[in-house]
Design a protein around this motif. Structure first.
Motif, PDB file in Angstrom:
ATOM      1  N   ALA A   1       0.836  -1.206   0.000  1.00 14.24           N
ATOM      2  CA  ALA A   1       0.000   0.000   0.000  1.00 14.24           C
ATOM      3  C   ALA A   1       0.872   1.258   0.000  1.00 14.24           C
ATOM      4  CB  ALA A   1      -0.931  -0.006   1.209  1.00 14.24           C
ATOM      5  N   GLU A   2       1.922   1.271   0.822  1.00 15.62           N
ATOM      6  CA  GLU A   2       2.832   2.423   0.856  1.00 15.62           C
ATOM      7  C   GLU A   2       3.535   2.590  -0.491  1.00 15.62           C
ATOM      8  OE1 GLU A   2       5.332   2.609   4.639  1.00 15.62           O
ATOM      9  OE2 GLU A   2       4.366   0.634   4.811  1.00 15.62           O
ATOM     10  N   ASN A   3       4.005   1.467  -1.033  1.00 21.33           N
ATOM     11  CA  ASN A   3       4.749   1.500  -2.285  1.00 21.33           C
ATOM     12  C   ASN A   3       3.897   2.054  -3.425  1.00 21.33           C
ATOM     13  OD1 ASN A   3       7.346   0.583  -3.621  1.00 21.33           O
ATOM     14  ND2 ASN A   3       5.872  -0.551  -4.868  1.00 21.33           N
ATOM     15  N   LEU A   4       2.640   1.587  -3.500  1.00 21.34           N
ATOM     16  CA  LEU A   4       1.749   2.037  -4.572  1.00 21.34           C
ATOM     17  C   LEU A   4       1.385   3.507  -4.400  1.00 21.34           C
ATOM     18  CD1 LEU A   4       0.204   1.157  -7.083  1.00 21.34           C
ATOM     19  CD2 LEU A   4      -1.716   0.504  -5.601  1.00 21.34           C
ATOM     20  N   ALA A   5       1.131   3.914  -3.180  1.00 24.32           N
ATOM     21  CA  ALA A   5       0.759   5.314  -2.941  1.00 24.32           C
ATOM     22  C   ALA A   5       1.899   6.258  -3.303  1.00 24.32           C
ATOM     23  CB  ALA A   5       0.354   5.501  -1.478  1.00 24.32           C
ATOM     24  N   LEU A   6       3.123   5.875  -2.992  1.00 27.27           N
ATOM     25  CA  LEU A   6       4.267   6.734  -3.305  1.00 27.27           C
ATOM     26  C   LEU A   6       4.511   6.812  -4.807  1.00 27.27           C
ATOM     27  CD1 LEU A   6       6.772   5.765  -0.455  1.00 27.27           C
ATOM     28  CD2 LEU A   6       5.427   7.862  -0.692  1.00 27.27           C
ATOM     29  N   GLN A   7       4.182   5.752  -5.533  1.00 30.57           N
ATOM     30  CA  GLN A   7       4.266   5.816  -6.991  1.00 30.57           C
ATOM     31  C   GLN A   7       3.179   6.734  -7.553  1.00 30.57           C
ATOM     32  OE1 GLN A   7       5.092   2.097  -9.290  1.00 30.57           O
ATOM     33  NE2 GLN A   7       4.811   1.081  -7.315  1.00 30.57           N
ATOM     34  N   ASN A   8       1.961   6.555  -7.048  1.00 31.45           N
ATOM     35  CA  ASN A   8       0.834   7.303  -7.601  1.00 31.45           C
ATOM     36  C   ASN A   8       0.955   8.806  -7.370  1.00 31.45           C
ATOM     37  OD1 ASN A   8      -0.426   5.053  -8.642  1.00 31.45           O
ATOM     38  ND2 ASN A   8      -1.771   4.734  -6.878  1.00 31.45           N
ATOM     39  N   ILE A   9       1.515   9.214  -6.215  1.00 35.35           N
ATOM     40  CA  ILE A   9       1.590  10.653  -5.954  1.00 35.35           C
ATOM     41  C   ILE A   9       2.552  11.324  -6.930  1.00 35.35           C
ATOM     42  CG2 ILE A   9       3.436  10.584  -4.209  1.00 35.35           C
ATOM     43  CD1 ILE A   9       0.304  12.863  -4.365  1.00 35.35           C
ATOM     44  N   GLN A  10       3.598  10.623  -7.346  1.00 33.80           N
ATOM     45  CA  GLN A  10       4.498  11.179  -8.360  1.00 33.80           C
ATOM     46  C   GLN A  10       3.757  11.383  -9.680  1.00 33.80           C
ATOM     47  OE1 GLN A  10       8.553   9.133  -8.433  1.00 33.80           O
ATOM     48  NE2 GLN A  10       7.421   7.824  -7.015  1.00 33.80           N
ATOM     49  N   ALA A  11       2.983  10.343 -10.067  1.00 33.46           N
ATOM     50  CA  ALA A  11       2.263  10.411 -11.340  1.00 33.46           C
ATOM     51  C   ALA A  11       1.206  11.512 -11.317  1.00 33.46           C
ATOM     52  CB  ALA A  11       1.621   9.050 -11.640  1.00 33.46           C
ATOM     53  N   ARG A  12       0.477  11.619 -10.202  1.00 33.84           N
ATOM     54  CA  ARG A  12      -0.590  12.629 -10.142  1.00 33.84           C
ATOM     55  C   ARG A  12      -0.029  14.040 -10.084  1.00 33.84           C
ATOM     56  NH1 ARG A  12      -3.404   8.614  -6.612  1.00 33.84           N
ATOM     57  NH2 ARG A  12      -5.023   7.710  -7.946  1.00 33.84           N
ATOM     58  N   LEU A  13       1.086  14.221  -9.433  1.00 34.67           N
ATOM     59  CA  LEU A  13       1.685  15.550  -9.393  1.00 34.67           C
ATOM     60  C   LEU A  13       2.177  15.966 -10.770  1.00 34.67           C
ATOM     61  CD1 LEU A  13       3.605  15.448  -6.006  1.00 34.67           C
ATOM     62  CD2 LEU A  13       1.637  16.875  -6.592  1.00 34.67           C
ATOM     63  N   ARG A  14       2.593  15.012 -11.582  1.00 35.69           N
ATOM     64  CA  ARG A  14       2.982  15.339 -12.955  1.00 35.69           C
ATOM     65  C   ARG A  14       1.796  15.889 -13.737  1.00 35.69           C
ATOM     66  NH1 ARG A  14       6.750   9.979 -13.638  1.00 35.69           N
ATOM     67  NH2 ARG A  14       8.734  10.950 -13.036  1.00 35.69           N
ATOM     68  N   MET A  15       0.596  15.326 -13.482  1.00 36.36           N
ATOM     69  CA  MET A  15      -0.592  15.844 -14.154  1.00 36.36           C
ATOM     70  C   MET A  15      -0.861  17.289 -13.730  1.00 36.36           C
ATOM     71  SD  MET A  15      -4.101  16.523 -13.643  1.00 36.36           S
ATOM     72  CE  MET A  15      -4.713  15.457 -12.336  1.00 36.36           C
TER      73      MET A  15
END
Length: 719
Positions: free
Chosen positions: A486-500
């Motif tokens: 859960a931590e690993n996925l959330a840390l990946q997703n926040i990078q992707a969403r901030l790029r948007m």
């Protein structure tokens, strides 16, 4: 030689509800047809309001404005000396029909409603229109007063009838009717119709044109006759690109073909036909026996001849230039060329009609954003080529979007120079990014000429992580640092969403930072296979204004990049083909580098197969498993195949909700999972499919294992 007839069909770049622009393009096409000596002109389906009006067809205004445009056409000289086949919606006895208006000399000869409606895939015609079910029957249609004032007609025939001129007979067929098993042209042809018109709104899909052409050729191969196919061209205001390619066929041979991808708003295709060739082709005993017993169509008679007269009537010096059109080889683009041209034309229409100043795309250094950028470059190349040919409407649009003054003499003849003005790219790196991807993005931008920005966003990511830790008292960690999934996925997703978020900030302000006005449209770069599998972050860089590659498979994109390397003289593309697909959202260690296919648990080639079986062949989990046992059984055991099928359906089902927010994408692939228009399925499933998966497991457990134990065998066949 006998009676010669010059006929014209066309591709028009119509726009939904653009009644003014649509009227101008219709008038231009009729004028060009008359200039070439044509006595019959055919236009695309629903050309007056535009094909893609969707629920606007249910509004009375759409029908009213269509009649108003038709009145303007009829009160002009456009229909003098030429039979015109024009498309619009008509309300007959309070029922809305998709119709063709056949007009000549400022009069309406016939209103022919569509009998078989397209109602699958991207089409929902039954939502707006009703099919005309009274075959070979007609009724009186009482015209609105605005038409009566122009034509002095109170009523005209409405229904399934044909037009009889002094020298031949014309029948109407509408788009889907060509694709149905019992097409109307068969019965019309047996009753003596010699010329068939088909007005279409047919969208581009990779590898689709061949089917369309073969149906057109086949329509007159056995039957004999002249077939005129007209099509919409361009972006009508939605995900579809209508690819034109107007055609004229005679007795099963194509004698004229228009362009499939073009920036032109109006393209008229003409051919001169000897009507006696049709009659000679039909002089067969078996055909005559069937024709003698054919049911009769009502004929609307018009005192006008399409032909120029018999050659005996001409002086020798007048015969020059009257030669009939000869058969031509149909031109087909390769799928790689289709990707280079179709989405590029769609992007140009979208850009000029949205009246924005360009595009912005985050370049990741991977093949998907690379393909998006190359398609934009292809668009710039098409614009430059059209400008060099002196196409004024293209030059005018280019000047407007680049901010040139009205008296400017600027002409965009260099694609890289034009690309620098309207295309902006950005590499958004983090501590997880590699030097290789950063350099590939930079080198690609330099090769195509885009205005490029390179940045690190670690401080932004760290700020969000710090905020979460401050609020909760817990600091999430990557898996490589001991964190949970859960931590690993959330840390990946926040990078992707901030790029948007950053993408939209830069898209709005980069023109201002360069001393220009306006804003940019953000392009997405998620391919159809990632959407199918759900391998994308909701509201990340897959969220954009539009996505030119959202309906294209990874396999086709790689082939397109290989093609583009030479076609666009971009050697840098080789480095993208050699790179392993990776999201670069996790830390790189000595023992781990993130890989897309490893994360997905399946290859992109396998996804293409799953996608086609699911959507095109309409397979559920069990039927997909049984099909793949036969197709993959030589290199995978039934148990292995079962595991792959179950994993696919599990991941597809649990990520289905992402399709409800999918960026509007260019439709290019028949297995697109786009929930918005094309793939109407639930978005909340029991993703474990207990009944279906248990049946798969029971059957897989008893089937023999015929797989070959070889490391050289094991790739699924991509269809």
């Amino acid at each position: 030689m006998g009676h010669l007839i010059t006929v014209a069909t066309c591709s028009l770049n119509q726009w939904a509800l653009d009644f003014q622009g649509n009227h101008e393009r219709i008038m231009q096409s009729i004028a060009e047809a008359k200039e070439r000596g044509a006595t019959l002109r055919v236009g695309p389906e629903l050309e007056i309001p535009g094909y893609g009006c969707y629920d606007h067809f249910l509004e009375g205004d759409t029908v009213l404005h269509s009649w108003e445009v038709l009145a303007k056409i009829l009160e002009s000289d456009a229909t003098i000396g030429i039979v015109c086949d024009i498309g619009m919606p008509v309300v007959h006895k309070n029922v809305i029909y998709n119709c063709r208006i056949i007009a000549h000399d400022r009069k309406i000869l016939l209103i022919r409603p569509k009998m078989w409606l397209a109602n699958d895939g991207n089409y929902r015609e039954l939502r707006y229109f009703t099919p005309w079910a009274k075959h070979r029957q007609w009724e009186d249609h009482y015209l609105p007063r605005i038409i009566q004032a122009v034509t002095s007609q109170v009523k005209v025939p409405f229904g399934d009838a044909v037009i009889s001129t002094k020298d031949t007979c014309i029948g109407v067929e509408l788009c889907e009717e060509l694709f149905t098993p019992a097409s109307p042209h068969i019965l019309m042809g047996l009753d003596g119709v010699e010329i068939f018109t088909n007005s279409s709104g047919s969208h581009h899909e990779l590898r689709k044109l061949y089917t369309r052409v073969e149906l057109i050729k086949e329509a007159t191969l056995k039957l004999g006759g002249i077939y005129l196919y007209a099509n919409q061209q361009g972006c009508d205001g939605d995900r579809l690109y209508y690819d034109g390619c107007a055609l004229i066929a005679v007795n099963g041979r194509v004698v004229a073909q228009g362009s499939q991808f073009s920036l032109r708003d109006v393209e008229v295709v003409t051919a001169t036909i000897d009507i006696e060739d049709v009659r000679a082709h039909r002089a067969k005993s078996s055909r005559s026996m069937q024709a003698a017993s054919a049911e009769r169509y009502h004929r609307v008679e018009v005192p006008f001849a399409l032909s120029t007269g018999h050659l005996d009537e001409f002086r020798e010096e007048d015969i020059v230039g009257l030669a009939t059109s000869k058969a031509v080889d149909v031109h087909y683009h390769t799928p790689q060329q289709e990707i280079a041209l179709g989405p590029a034309c769609w992007l140009w229409d979208y850009l000029r009609r949205s009246r924005t100043q360009g595009y912005f795309v985050p370049l990741s250094g991977g093949i998907d954003s690379c393909a998006t950028a190359v398609i934009v470059f292809s668009m710039c190349k098409l614009v430059s080529e059209a400008s060099a040919r002196g196409e004024q409407h293209v030059i005018a649009d280019a000047r407007r979007m680049t901010g040139e003054p009205e008296d400017s003499t600027y002409v965009p003849t260099d694609p890289r120079e034009f690309c620098n003005k309207i295309f902006h790219t950005c590499y958004m790196g983090t501590e997880n990014s590699s030097a290789e991807t950063r350099n590939r993005a930079k080198d690609l931008a330099a090769a195509i000429g885009s205005y490029h920005v390179d940045l690190n966003m670690d401080t932004v990511v760290t700020s969000v992580r710090t905020l979460f830790a401050f609020v909760t008292g817990k600091a999430p960690r990557f898996r490589s640092n001991g964190g949970s999934n859960a931590e690993n996925l959330a840390l990946q997703n926040i990078q992707a969403r901030l790029r948007m978020v950053l993408a939209y900030l830069f898209a709005q302000l980069l023109p201002w930072a360069r001393g220009k006005n306006g804003g940019l449209l953000v392009l997405g770069s998620a391919n159809v296979d990632e959407s199918l599998r759900g391998y994308l972050t909701k509201y990340d860089c897959s969220s954009a204004d539009i996505n030119p590659i959202g309906g294209i498979s990874k396999t086709d994109l790689k082939a397109f990049i290989a093609y583009g390397k030479d076609a666009f003289n971009l050697p840098i593309l080789s480095s993208f083909l050699d790179a392993v697909p990776t999201a670069e959202l996790e830390p790189i260690t000595e023992t781990y580098v993130q890989s897309d296919e490893a994360d997905m648990g399946m290859t992109y080639d396998e996804l293409s197969v799953f996608g086609r079986l699911r959507k095109v062949e309409k397979c559920g989990p069990y039927s997909m498993f049984t099909k793949l046992v036969h197709e993959w059984g030589s290199f995978l055991s039934p148990i292995q195949i079962a595991a792959k099928v179950k994993l696919f359906f599990f991941e597809h089902a649990r990520n289905r909700h992402k399709m409800t927010t999918l960026t509007p994408s260019y439709h290019a692939e028949s297995y697109s999972p786009d929930d918005n228009r094309f793939d109407l399925r639930p978005f909340l499933y029991n993703a474990r499919f207990p009944w279906q998966f248990n049946k798969i497991d029971r059957v897989a457990g008893v089937l023999p294992d015929n797989s070959v134990r070889s490391e050289t065998v094991g790739k699924p066949k991509v269809v």
